[in-house]
Design an enzyme around this catalytic site. Structure first.
Site, PDB file in Angstrom:
ATOM      1  N   LYS A 196      56.633  33.436  11.030  1.00 27.54           N
ATOM      2  CA  LYS A 196      55.383  34.128  10.434  1.00 27.54           C
ATOM      3  C   LYS A 196      56.090  34.582   8.978  1.00 27.54           C
ATOM      4  CE  LYS A 196      52.069  36.895   9.555  1.00 27.54           C
ATOM      5  NZ  LYS A 196      50.735  36.557   9.410  1.00 27.54           N
ATOM      6  N   CYS A 250      50.363  41.748   3.809  1.00 30.93           N
ATOM      7  CA  CYS A 250      51.288  40.642   4.332  1.00 30.93           C
ATOM      8  C   CYS A 250      51.996  39.976   3.301  1.00 30.93           C
ATOM      9  CB  CYS A 250      50.314  39.661   5.188  1.00 30.93           C
ATOM     10  SG  CYS A 250      49.528  40.550   6.619  1.00 30.93           S
TER      11      CYS A 250
HETATM   12  N1  LIG Z   1      45.638  42.713   8.837  1.00 33.95           N
HETATM   13  C1  LIG Z   1      46.050  41.311   8.751  1.00 33.95           C
HETATM   14  O1  LIG Z   1      45.545  40.517   8.200  1.00 33.95           O
HETATM   15  C2  LIG Z   1      47.175  40.709   9.372  1.00 33.95           C
HETATM   16  C3  LIG Z   1      47.584  39.303   9.608  1.00 33.95           C
HETATM   17  C4  LIG Z   1      48.538  38.878  10.345  1.00 33.95           C
HETATM   18  C5  LIG Z   1      49.514  40.107  10.877  1.00 33.95           C
HETATM   19  N2  LIG Z   1      49.155  41.391  10.771  1.00 33.95           N
HETATM   20  C6  LIG Z   1      50.291  42.148  11.253  1.00 33.95           C
HETATM   21  O2  LIG Z   1      49.774  42.847  12.508  1.00 33.95           O
HETATM   22  C7  LIG Z   1      50.322  44.015  12.614  1.00 33.95           C
HETATM   23  C8  LIG Z   1      48.974  44.905  12.941  1.00 33.95           C
HETATM   24  O3  LIG Z   1      48.395  45.003  11.613  1.00 33.95           O
HETATM   25  P1  LIG Z   1      46.855  45.658  11.453  1.00 33.95           P
HETATM   26  O4  LIG Z   1      46.598  45.198  10.108  1.00 33.95           O
HETATM   27  O5  LIG Z   1      46.162  45.312  12.759  1.00 33.95           O
HETATM   28  O6  LIG Z   1      47.252  47.179  11.281  1.00 33.95           O
HETATM   29  P2  LIG Z   1      46.399  48.375  11.200  1.00 33.95           P
HETATM   30  O7  LIG Z   1      47.191  49.338  10.374  1.00 33.95           O
HETATM   31  O8  LIG Z   1      44.856  47.839  10.744  1.00 33.95           O
HETATM   32  O9  LIG Z   1      46.349  48.928  12.765  1.00 33.95           O
HETATM   33  C9  LIG Z   1      47.387  49.190  13.361  1.00 33.95           C
HETATM   34  C10 LIG Z   1      47.019  50.473  14.324  1.00 33.95           C
HETATM   35  O10 LIG Z   1      47.869  50.958  15.294  1.00 33.95           O
HETATM   36  C11 LIG Z   1      47.635  52.106  15.682  1.00 33.95           C
HETATM   37  N3  LIG Z   1      49.112  52.567  16.267  1.00 33.95           N
HETATM   38  C12 LIG Z   1      50.239  52.996  15.474  1.00 33.95           C
HETATM   39  N4  LIG Z   1      51.208  53.332  16.203  1.00 33.95           N
HETATM   40  C13 LIG Z   1      50.572  53.076  17.647  1.00 33.95           C
HETATM   41  C14 LIG Z   1      51.124  53.361  18.901  1.00 33.95           C
HETATM   42  N5  LIG Z   1      52.384  53.887  19.149  1.00 33.95           N
HETATM   43  N6  LIG Z   1      50.357  53.190  19.844  1.00 33.95           N
HETATM   44  C15 LIG Z   1      49.119  52.478  19.738  1.00 33.95           C
HETATM   45  N7  LIG Z   1      48.714  52.341  18.806  1.00 33.95           N
HETATM   46  C16 LIG Z   1      49.149  52.658  17.409  1.00 33.95           C
HETATM   47  C17 LIG Z   1      47.421  52.760  14.572  1.00 33.95           C
HETATM   48  O11 LIG Z   1      46.530  54.031  14.470  1.00 33.95           O
HETATM   49  C18 LIG Z   1      46.283  51.628  13.915  1.00 33.95           C
HETATM   50  O12 LIG Z   1      44.893  51.754  14.278  1.00 33.95           O
HETATM   51  C19 LIG Z   1      51.251  44.296  11.462  1.00 33.95           C
HETATM   52  O13 LIG Z   1      52.372  44.156  11.825  1.00 33.95           O
HETATM   53  C20 LIG Z   1      50.457  43.360  10.281  1.00 33.95           C
HETATM   54  O14 LIG Z   1      51.679  43.078   9.548  1.00 33.95           O
HETATM   55  C21 LIG Z   1      48.237  41.868  10.083  1.00 33.95           C
END
Ligand SMILES: NC(=O)c1ccc[n+]([C@@H]2O[C@H](COP(=O)([O-])OP(=O)(O)OC[C@H]3O[C@@H](n4cnc5c(N)ncnc54)[C@H](O)[C@@H]3O)[C@@H](O)[C@H]2O)c1
Length: 400
Positions: A196, A250
């Site tokens: 990743k 990212c």
């Molecule tokens: N958005 C993208 O395009 C993308 C693509 C690939 C990978 N990622 C990765 O995926 C992961 C999540 O990204 P995202 O964009 O969905 O983040 P985001 O910020 O949109 O969502 C994360 C959610 O997790 C919640 N959260 C935090 N701590 C928590 C806990 N202990 N228990 C339950 N919920 C909790 C937050 O309140 C939030 O709603 C990250 O590591 C990111 O780098 C994101």
């Protein structure tokens, strides 16, 4: 665990495929909206699906976990002030599910994580619950969807699955095969974690090459857009388009997960980050110089239009946006300047007063294109303004 841009669509798609889902998020507003069938994120085509799976009882949300058979950690993994990865959210989500784990369960981290995170979490689980050693399945499965096209890509993209051991990888593969039509490639945890990070570091390095070229071409008096299109006529060359930096949570973040852990070895990866960050400062300086020159020549302050705040075209996402950084930097350095800020994908912003893009373009003495939004491409190039085109809106118009 985590109902954000990735966790929520994954929960919805899995529920749509008949899997019973408990969506957990520590933000009660996210939980309430989800239970009411309202999307709290912007993602086309998915709200109807959410309403369907909430209505038929396949998905419900809560602020705390409950006993399940499989647990997915999809929480944020930002970096700290010194660019060191912050895996505290992963750890806290893992601690939240710890009491519910039982023999035969599957635990998967989807959050983008530094190499070794899955091993660390396995250690945490087995230290707190030693009776589960070799009794549960632990894997890492990163996400690579494109926001805006998530419904399609969640199902059709290939996925890489790293298992703590072969049995874990197989168990996770079985789970994902319920709704993923792309191939599910199995490896170990470290390779999947690094995979990743490699994907996004590769994109960052390629963009850095284009951004560096744009700075060289500016000095050499060469139109970089024409240059790249000509170089790309080579059958094995494919240079990306330059912009005003690199943004998003990212590509602008993940390479640091490699360079902070391998500072001596990751020379090119770290340099790409530097080049892309430098491009934003370079753009800000260009704007400041153009403003000073205008004031000197015309004996009045220019009206400046800053076109775009989002980190890439046609979205409303401002996370790590170089455009937003440039606008802020220019405004801070010239506090009494006349600056209009434009972002057609956002109605209101809590810091910037937004101006309609057509009005701003018409009125401005200096127009600065920061994000290549489609709307900007409908504007007509003119010699009557100073135009700083950092993202190729008027590519074929050599005056810019
Ligand atoms: N958005 C993208 O395009 C993308 C693509 C690939 C990978 N990622 C990765 O995926 C992961 C999540 O990204 P995202 O964009 O969905 O983040 P985001 O910020 O949109 O969502 C994360 C959610 O997790 C919640 N959260 C935090 N701590 C928590 C806990 N202990 N228990 C339950 N919920 C909790 C937050 O309140 C939030 O709603 C990250 O590591 C990111 O780098 C994101």
């Amino acid at each position: 665990m985590g109902l954000g841009y990735i966790g929520l669509p994954t929960a919805i798609i899995a529920a749509k495929h008949g899997i019973e889902i408990v969506g957990v998020d520590i933000n009660p507003q996210v939980v309430d909206m989800t239970n009411q069938g309202h999307l709290h994120i912007i993602e086309p085509g998915i709200e109807e699906m959410l309403q369907e799976v909430v209505k038929n009882g396949r998905l419900h949300a809560n602020t705390t976990p409950e006993e399940c058979d499989a647990y997915f950690i999809v929480v944020p993994t930002p970096f700290k002030g010194d660019h060191d990865p912050d895996i505290s959210y992963v750890e806290s989500a893992t601690r939240m599910v710890l009491p519910f784990l039982k023999e035969g369960d599957l635990y998967v981290i989807e959050s983008t994580s530094p190499v070794g995170t899955t091993d660390k979490m396995a250690q945490l689980i087995f230290t707190e619950r030693p009776e589960l050693k070799d009794k549960i399945y632990i894997a890492y499965c990163p996400e690579r969807v494109l926001p805006g096209n998530v419904i399609y890509e969640l199902v059709h993209n290939d996925r890489v699955i790293g298992g703590l051991n072969e049995a874990s990888a197989k168990k996770a593969q079985e789970f994902y095969s319920q709704f993923v039509q792309g191939s599910l490639h199995v490896t170990n945890c470290k390779t999947a974690e690094m995979c990743k990070l490699t994907e996004n570091s590769c994109r960052d390095s390629q963009i850095a090459f284009a951004n560096e070229l744009s700075i060289i071409c500016d000095k050499a008096g060469i139109n970089v857009w024409e240059l790249i299109s000509l170089a790309n006529k080579h059958p094995r060359v494919n240079i990306l388009q330059p912009g005003c930096g690199v943004g998003g949570h990212c590509i602008a973040v993940d390479p640091y997960f490699i360079s902070s852990e391998f500072p001596k070895e990751a020379r090119m990866i770290a340099m790409a980050r530097e080049v892309n960050n430098f491009k934003a400062d370079w753009c800000a300086e260009k704007v400041q110089n153009a403003m000073s020159r205008f004031e000197f020549e015309k004996k009045r302050k220019p009206l400046v239009a800053m076109m775009g705040l989002a980190f890439k075209p046609d979205i409303d996402d401002l996370r790590e946006s170089p455009a937003k950084y440039i606008v802020t930097k220019v405004m801070q350095s010239c506090s009494n300047a006349n600056i209009m800020v434009v972002e057609p994908n956002i109605k209101e912003h809590n810091v910037f007063k937004l101006t309609n893009y057509k009005d701003a373009y018409e009125k401005a003495d200096i127009v600065v294109f920061l994000t290549a939004h489609s709307a900007f491409k409908t504007l007509v190039p003119t010699d009557s303004k100073v135009i700083l085109d950092f993202c190729g809106i008027f590519k074929n118009y050599s005056h810019c």
